[in-house]
Design a protein around this motif. Structure first.
Motif, PDB file in Angstrom:
ATOM      1  N   TRP A  39     -25.229  22.004  16.202  1.00  0.00           N
ATOM      2  CA  TRP A  39     -25.420  23.440  15.969  1.00  0.00           C
ATOM      3  C   TRP A  39     -26.899  23.740  15.755  1.00  0.00           C
ATOM      4  O   TRP A  39     -27.607  22.968  15.120  1.00  0.00           O
ATOM      5  CB  TRP A  39     -24.649  23.875  14.723  1.00  0.00           C
ATOM      6  CG  TRP A  39     -23.165  23.816  14.870  1.00  0.00           C
ATOM      7  CD1 TRP A  39     -22.348  22.749  14.628  1.00  0.00           C
ATOM      8  CD2 TRP A  39     -22.311  24.881  15.286  1.00  0.00           C
ATOM      9  NE1 TRP A  39     -21.045  23.083  14.867  1.00  0.00           N
ATOM     10  CE2 TRP A  39     -20.993  24.383  15.266  1.00  0.00           C
ATOM     11  CE3 TRP A  39     -22.537  26.201  15.658  1.00  0.00           C
ATOM     12  CZ2 TRP A  39     -19.908  25.180  15.619  1.00  0.00           C
ATOM     13  CZ3 TRP A  39     -21.452  26.979  16.006  1.00  0.00           C
ATOM     14  CH2 TRP A  39     -20.148  26.476  15.988  1.00  0.00           C
ATOM     15  N   GLU A  40     -27.325  24.895  16.226  1.00  0.00           N
ATOM     16  CA  GLU A  40     -28.717  25.320  16.106  1.00  0.00           C
ATOM     17  C   GLU A  40     -29.140  25.523  14.655  1.00  0.00           C
ATOM     18  O   GLU A  40     -30.263  25.181  14.286  1.00  0.00           O
ATOM     19  CB  GLU A  40     -28.903  26.626  16.892  1.00  0.00           C
ATOM     20  CG  GLU A  40     -30.277  27.224  16.791  1.00  0.00           C
ATOM     21  CD  GLU A  40     -30.385  28.540  17.538  1.00  0.00           C
ATOM     22  OE1 GLU A  40     -31.532  28.910  17.830  1.00  0.00           O
ATOM     23  OE2 GLU A  40     -29.358  29.192  17.817  1.00  0.00           O
ATOM     24  N   GLY A  70     -25.097  29.757  15.018  1.00  0.00           N
ATOM     25  CA  GLY A  70     -26.032  29.819  16.135  1.00  0.00           C
ATOM     26  C   GLY A  70     -25.468  29.118  17.362  1.00  0.00           C
ATOM     27  O   GLY A  70     -24.274  28.853  17.464  1.00  0.00           O
ATOM     28  N   ALA A  71     -26.357  28.809  18.292  1.00  0.00           N
ATOM     29  CA  ALA A  71     -25.950  28.132  19.523  1.00  0.00           C
ATOM     30  C   ALA A  71     -25.418  26.748  19.193  1.00  0.00           C
ATOM     31  O   ALA A  71     -25.772  26.152  18.175  1.00  0.00           O
ATOM     32  CB  ALA A  71     -27.143  28.032  20.475  1.00  0.00           C
ATOM     33  N   SER A  72     -24.556  26.219  20.082  1.00  0.00           N
ATOM     34  CA  SER A  72     -23.993  24.888  19.857  1.00  0.00           C
ATOM     35  C   SER A  72     -23.769  24.178  21.182  1.00  0.00           C
ATOM     36  O   SER A  72     -23.746  24.808  22.241  1.00  0.00           O
ATOM     37  CB  SER A  72     -22.680  24.974  19.080  1.00  0.00           C
ATOM     38  OG  SER A  72     -21.690  25.633  19.837  1.00  0.00           O
ATOM     39  N   ALA A 115     -31.923  24.436  26.022  1.00  0.00           N
ATOM     40  CA  ALA A 115     -31.417  25.412  25.046  1.00  0.00           C
ATOM     41  C   ALA A 115     -31.227  24.806  23.655  1.00  0.00           C
ATOM     42  O   ALA A 115     -31.327  25.509  22.655  1.00  0.00           O
ATOM     43  CB  ALA A 115     -30.108  26.016  25.536  1.00  0.00           C
ATOM     44  N   MET A 116     -30.947  23.484  23.582  1.00  0.00           N
ATOM     45  CA  MET A 116     -30.692  22.847  22.282  1.00  0.00           C
ATOM     46  C   MET A 116     -31.703  21.765  21.916  1.00  0.00           C
ATOM     47  O   MET A 116     -31.663  21.249  20.801  1.00  0.00           O
ATOM     48  CB  MET A 116     -29.283  22.247  22.259  1.00  0.00           C
ATOM     49  CG  MET A 116     -28.164  23.264  22.141  1.00  0.00           C
ATOM     50  SD  MET A 116     -28.248  24.266  20.639  1.00  0.00           S
ATOM     51  CE  MET A 116     -27.960  23.041  19.370  1.00  0.00           C
TER      52      MET A 116
END
Length: 125
Positions: free
Chosen positions: A92-93, A99-101, A114-115
Motif C-alpha cells: 500500500w502507498e 492509497g494506491a496498492s 506507480a508503486m
C-alpha cells in the motif's frame, strides 16, 4: 534489523539472509517463526531487504499486516517483493493500508513506476 532471542526461523528455499541448520536438542524448546515474505529495495529481488516473519504459514484468508513500514526502517523503499510459506502480498502507498496498492500476488519482480519506492504498509494472506 530486529533481533530477538529464543526464536527459530523457518527459512523457505530461496529466502535470503539466513543459513538453515538442522534442529537440535538446543532448539527443541524455541518458538518457531516462519519467513512469510520479503520486501526488496531494488527490482528483481535485489538490494537491501526486509524479511517478514510470523509464527504461521499463510492460509489464503487470515491477513497478517504491517501498518507502518517506517517503524521498521523500510518506508518508501520497495521495488520488488516475494511471498513465501503460501503467502500472497499486497503493498500500500500509505501507512494504514490506504492509497494506491498492488496485490495480492505471490511476487512482483518490479512493482512498476506507480508503486516504486512508495510502499508504506503491507498485508500478507
Amino acid at each position: 534489523m530486529l533481533r530477538q532471542t529464543g526464536v527459530l526461523v523457518s527459512v523457505p528455499a530461496g529466502a535470503r539472509g539466513a543459513t538453515p541448520r538442522p534442529a537440535s536438542a538446543e532448539t527443541a524448546a524455541i518458538t518457531t517463526a516462519t519467513v512469510q515474505g520479503e520486501l526488496d529495495d531494488d527490482v528483481n529481488f535485489g538490494g537491501s531487504y526486509l524479511t517478514i516473519t510470523n509464527a504461521n504459514f499463510c492460509d489464503g484468508s487470515t491477513v497478517y499486516q504491517i501498518g507502518n513500514l517506517a517503524t521498521l526502517g523500510f518506508n518508501d523503499k520497495t521495488s520488488s517483493f516475494i511471498g513465501y510459506a503460501n503467502c500472497t502480498m499486497k503493498i500500500w502507498e500509505n501507512a494504514g493500508f490506504t492509497g494506491a496498492s498492488l496485490g495480492y500476488v505471490a511476487s512482483s519482480a518490479n512493482v512498476g513506476p506507480a508503486m516504486n519506492d512508495r510502499a508504506s504498509s503491507v498485508q500478507l494472506r
